[in-house]
Scaffold this motif. Structure first.
Motif, PDB file in Angstrom:
ATOM      1  N   PRO A 272       0.824  -1.208   0.000  1.00  0.00           N
ATOM      2  CA  PRO A 272       0.000   0.000   0.000  1.00  0.00           C
ATOM      3  C   PRO A 272       0.859   1.259   0.000  1.00  0.00           C
ATOM      4  CG  PRO A 272      -0.082  -1.079   2.144  1.00  0.00           C
ATOM      5  CD  PRO A 272       0.638  -2.007   1.224  1.00  0.00           C
ATOM      6  N   SER A 306      -2.946   4.041  -3.078  1.00  0.00           N
ATOM      7  CA  SER A 306      -3.863   3.256  -2.248  1.00  0.00           C
ATOM      8  C   SER A 306      -4.695   4.156  -1.346  1.00  0.00           C
ATOM      9  CB  SER A 306      -3.082   2.269  -1.375  1.00  0.00           C
ATOM     10  OG  SER A 306      -2.202   1.489  -2.141  1.00  0.00           O
ATOM     11  N   SER A 384      -3.849  -7.970  -0.634  1.00  0.00           N
ATOM     12  CA  SER A 384      -3.018  -6.900  -1.205  1.00  0.00           C
ATOM     13  C   SER A 384      -2.571  -7.259  -2.611  1.00  0.00           C
ATOM     14  CB  SER A 384      -1.801  -6.639  -0.307  1.00  0.00           C
ATOM     15  OG  SER A 384      -2.188  -6.101   0.936  1.00  0.00           O
ATOM     16  N   GLU A 411      -5.847  -0.666   2.535  1.00  0.00           N
ATOM     17  CA  GLU A 411      -5.530  -1.237   1.229  1.00  0.00           C
ATOM     18  C   GLU A 411      -6.605  -0.878   0.219  1.00  0.00           C
ATOM     19  OE1 GLU A 411      -3.616  -2.094  -1.330  1.00  0.00           O
ATOM     20  OE2 GLU A 411      -2.609  -3.491   0.039  1.00  0.00           O
TER      21      GLU A 411
END
Length: 470
Positions: A272, A306, A384, A411
């Protein structure tokens, strides 16, 4: 993706203007996904109270909120002053380490400045609002010409672009603040002025030694960090494009392209990335943003960030809730124009199993127009890996692990949902589908794609893609 839920996450700094129960609750209702505590300001007791406010509001809202402790790091700052100092263009002033400062000097701490400055060096104060150039250095005191004058106040930041500073990445204050932050249960620790991957490793070691599961965010704000970006990404759990000090260090003209580069590299690593600084600066006082600020946020989202972060806008600003609401509206307007980052890894790329499985799961979900991609997960890493591809489908991460729920709150595109623990994979899939239905993201009978591991509760075991009906 018409009518979609916002997927870019929003981080808001909680400070004097927002550290009260009503405002924190309103920030979460407006769309805040992460709360940042800026440990450069305020006391540890202040931040402990704020952390509890966030946890109380999180429980009332019924969704996980990431709590981020932002360490001050080896930042040079103006020391104590009896009064503000006015500097005029063309004048001169002496700056010195606090141990060498005399009456009339501007003291700077830590006291290393006098040992590293040379004639011709630039010294920037308050994010470059005041600019000095060193004329001569004698016994730890530097006489400087005032290139751009202005007001110098106590504790304002000082930058010396291009000059390595002999300061450890974690100061004594940082170590004390770290202990306090871990004590009140932060989910992320942001490390300021990272210079190398070893800086990140050192912080991770300290956090793990204290039994915490907090993740490390490396703030990219120095030229050394840009040069070592890939190595830093290998050690950090995430990064922040800290555009304030980065712009002062390398020049504002270089920041936009570096922002794109940092975001791209983070995406490739499934890490992220937060874009920060002056995103809605005018809203510290104004209830409406400038058009340039709206474009800045939109471009960061289109770059693939992100999360987007508010600093003074919510910490000291007059319109903290409105600032979060503005970010929310801009993201909702822009996100439908984001493209799916389709990637088919080749064997020569040496993809991890998680990367290969997430690519395939996203492709299947897109091809079948599935309503959602369900990712039962223990650590959140597979979620992720899915998110890095920016699929058009909802990404639902299912876990019993509260640490993972709060990590995934930052995320992109991931909605973290809590399920009860199980050791049976068929039961895990059943509970995940039920939670997805209960969340309202999918309806009974809609097609979904599940990617998970048959070895339940073991990190790194993703080996299944399953197409099912909710």
């Amino acid at each position: 993706m018409t009518g979609h839920t916002r997927r870019t996450k929003i981080v808001a700094t909680i400070g004097p203007a927002s550290a009260n129960p009503a405002t924190v609750s309103a920030l979460i209702e407006a769309g805040m996904d992460g709360a940042r505590l800026n440990l450069s300001h305020g006391t540890q007791d202040d931040h402990a109270r704020t952390a509890q406010l966030v946890r109380d509001a999180e429980a009332a809202a019924g969704r996980p909120i990431s709590l981020i402790a932002d360490l001050q790091g080896p930042k040079l700052r103006v020391g104590d002053l009896d009064h503000e100092v006015e500097l005029e263009d063309g004048g001169s002033v002496v700056i010195a380490g606090e141990d060498a400062a005399q009456d009339g000097d501007i003291p700077v701490s830590p006291a290393v400045l006098g040992s590293v400055l040379q004639p011709g060096n630039d010294v920037l104060i308050d994010d470059g609002m005041v600019r000095l150039r060193v004329d001569r250095v004698e016994r730890g005191r530097a006489r400087c010409d005032v290139v751009v004058g202005g007001t110098v106040a106590a504790h304002k930041g000082v930058n010396v672009p291009g000059i390595p500073l002999p300061i450890p990445s974690l100061t004594r204050k940082d170590l004390d603040d770290l202990d306090a932050a871990l004590e009140f249960g932060v989910d992320f620790v942001a490390l300021s002025f990272v210079r190398s991957a070893s800086d990140v490793t050192a912080l991770r070691t300290l956090i793990e030694a204290r039994g915490s599961h907090a993740w490390v965010i490396a703030k990219i704000e120095k030229a050394e960090a840009v040069a070592a970006l890939d190595a830093i990404l290998g050690e950090a759990h995430g990064v922040m494009v800290a555009r304030g000090d980065l712009g002062v260090e390398i020049g504002a003209a270089e920041v936009p392209l570096l922002q794109k580069r940092i975001i791209h590299h983070a995406l490739e690593r499934s890490k992220p990335v937060i874009t920060a600084t002056q995103m809605l600066e005018s809203m510290i006082h104004s209830p409406e943003p400038t058009r340039a600020e709206a474009s800045d946020i939109a471009n960061a989202i289109l770059d693939g960030t992100s999360a987007i972060m508010l600093s003074g806008e919510t910490a000291i600003g007059e319109h903290p809730v409105e600032a979060v609401a503005v970010m929310d509206r801009i993201a909702l307007a822009v996100e439908p124009h984001l493209g799916y980052r389709h990637e088919t890894p080749q064997a020569s790329d040496e993809p991890t199993i998680d990367q290969a499985m997430s690519n395939a799961a996203c492709d299947v979900a897109e091809a079948l127009s599935a309503s959602a991609i369900l990712v039962p997960t223990f650590t959140g890493r597979t979620a992720s890996a899915v998110a890095r591809l920016r699929p058009q489908r909802a990404i639902l991460a299912l876990t019993h692990n509260m640490d993972s729920l709060r990590h995934l709150a930052l995320e992109w595109g991931v909605t973290p949902l809590e399920i009860t623990e199980t050791t049976d994979v068929e039961d895990l899939w059943t509970r995940s589908i039920a939670a997805a239905r209960d969340s309202g993201f999918v309806s009974s009978g809609e097609r979904i794609v599940i990617t998970a591991g048959t070895a339940v509760n073991l990190p790194g075991g993703t080996n299944v893609i399953k197409v099912d009906l909710a």
